[in-house]
Design a protein around this motif. Structure first.
Motif, PDB file in Angstrom:
ATOM      1  N   ASN A  73      -6.390  -9.573  -8.703  1.00  0.00           N
ATOM      2  CA  ASN A  73      -7.447 -10.578  -8.579  1.00  0.00           C
ATOM      3  C   ASN A  73      -7.279 -11.556  -9.733  1.00  0.00           C
TER       4      ASN A  73
ATOM      5  N   ASN B 282       0.798  -1.224   0.000  1.00  0.00           N
ATOM      6  CA  ASN B 282       0.000   0.000   0.000  1.00  0.00           C
ATOM      7  C   ASN B 282       0.832   1.276   0.000  1.00  0.00           C
TER       8      ASN B 282
ATOM      9  N   TYR C  73      -0.861  -4.406  -7.608  1.00  0.00           N
ATOM     10  CA  TYR C  73      -1.543  -3.986  -6.390  1.00  0.00           C
ATOM     11  C   TYR C  73      -2.996  -4.459  -6.414  1.00  0.00           C
ATOM     12  N   ARG C  74      -3.369  -5.187  -5.361  1.00  0.00           N
ATOM     13  CA  ARG C  74      -4.710  -5.749  -5.211  1.00  0.00           C
ATOM     14  C   ARG C  74      -5.128  -6.558  -6.431  1.00  0.00           C
TER      15      ARG C  74
ATOM     16  N   ASP D 218      -5.637   0.184  -8.028  1.00  0.00           N
ATOM     17  CA  ASP D 218      -5.853  -1.249  -8.252  1.00  0.00           C
ATOM     18  C   ASP D 218      -5.346  -1.633  -9.637  1.00  0.00           C
TER      19      ASP D 218
END
Length: 287
Positions: A252, A216, A249-250, A231
């Motif tokens: 999925n 972060n 970052y983040r 994101d």
């Protein structure tokens, strides 16, 4: 009560894990068995080394670690039992222990020789369990094998640098559950070679001039929340184990995808860090 961990590439579909646990309980009814993982990529020694290095330290001293990856016995792949950092490791001598032993010298290593009395195609079940049970009962390592002084080194685990120490050349060691790409370049080595110089990290066709310590940190908290659209951003960071990681970052994996997929980075791909070379000024003597 004995604490025994299992790290294998067996998966959970077949009978292998259950059979090993059953054999341990038959020998040691009061044993406590912990699965580190059974999802190692088949025969992937470096992946095993990375996971084991970062997991074993969380267990209490005298824990016994059974490692069943590439464990078929051969002239080039012997079986060893090691006392290292107050932990016992029972594993093939295929280099997987070298990531741990590169920082901490083993107290004792023995080459297991009880195979003379056991004919098996499943050594984790028929040999490693018996060795673990012997150790758990307080038995000496010398009883199950002859003491040796060396073990097989896994060269690809160690990054390299050039003579001028302007470049670190490493590679992809592991791809985690989020698709993050973990290299074999540790923060300590980076700091030792870099000495605070500006640098560029190259991974595939991507370049990074900054390395974060947390995911972060890429977020600019001075911006209003509705303007923070990070994101899916790619970043380089030193992960919790201290290794250089390329991440999204983040990420999925089901929608956006991870760094491995989006950046086209796979196991053993090259990761390099190039440092700015310090040019020493030339002094012209006054005549």
């Amino acid at each position: 009560m004995s604490l025994i961990t299992l790290t294998t590439d067996f998966g959970i579909k077949d009978h292998f894990v259950g059979a090993v646990k059953g054999a341990i309980y038959s020998e040691l009814p009061d044993a406590k068995i912990v699965d580190i993982t059974h999802s190692i990529s088949p025969f992937n020694i470096t992946e095993t080394a990375y996971i084991l290095k970062n997991a074993y330290k969380s267990f209490p001293k005298n824990t016994i670690h059974i490692v069943g990856v590439d464990s078929e016995l051969s002239v080039e792949n012997k079986h060893i039992a090691i006392l290292l950092d107050d932990h016992y490791f029972i594993c093939p001598d295929n280099g997987l222990i070298s990531m741990i032993a590169s920082e901490i010298q083993p107290t004792k290593i023995v080459e297991i020789n009880i195979h003379n009395h056991i004919s098996t195609s499943f050594p984790v079940l028929d040999v490693f369990v018996k060795v673990a049970s012997h150790i758990a009962r307080g038995g000496s390592l010398n009883v199950i094998g002859k003491e040796i002084t060396d073990y097989k080194k896994l060269i690809e685990i160690q990054p390299k640098t050039n003579q001028r120490q302007t470049i670190i050349k490493g590679g992809v060691l592991y791809i985690d559950n989020y698709g993050n790409v973990i290299s074999n370049i540790h923060k300590r080595f980076f700091q030792k070679i870099g000495k605070g110089r500006p640098f560029v990290v190259s991974a595939g066709r991507y370049r990074f001039k900054k390395i974060f310590n947390r995911y972060n940190e890429i977020v600019d908290l001075t911006l209003p929340e509705e303007k923070r659209q990070y994101d899916g951003e790619k970043l380089a960071l030193f992960n919790s184990a201290g290794f250089l990681e390329i991440a999204i970052y983040r990420s999925n994996l089901g929608t956006v995808g991870g760094a491995s997929t989006l950046l086209g980075l796979q196991y053993r791909d090259t990761v390099t860090i190039e440092f700015e070379e310090i040019v020493k000024p030339e002094f012209i003597p006054i005549t």
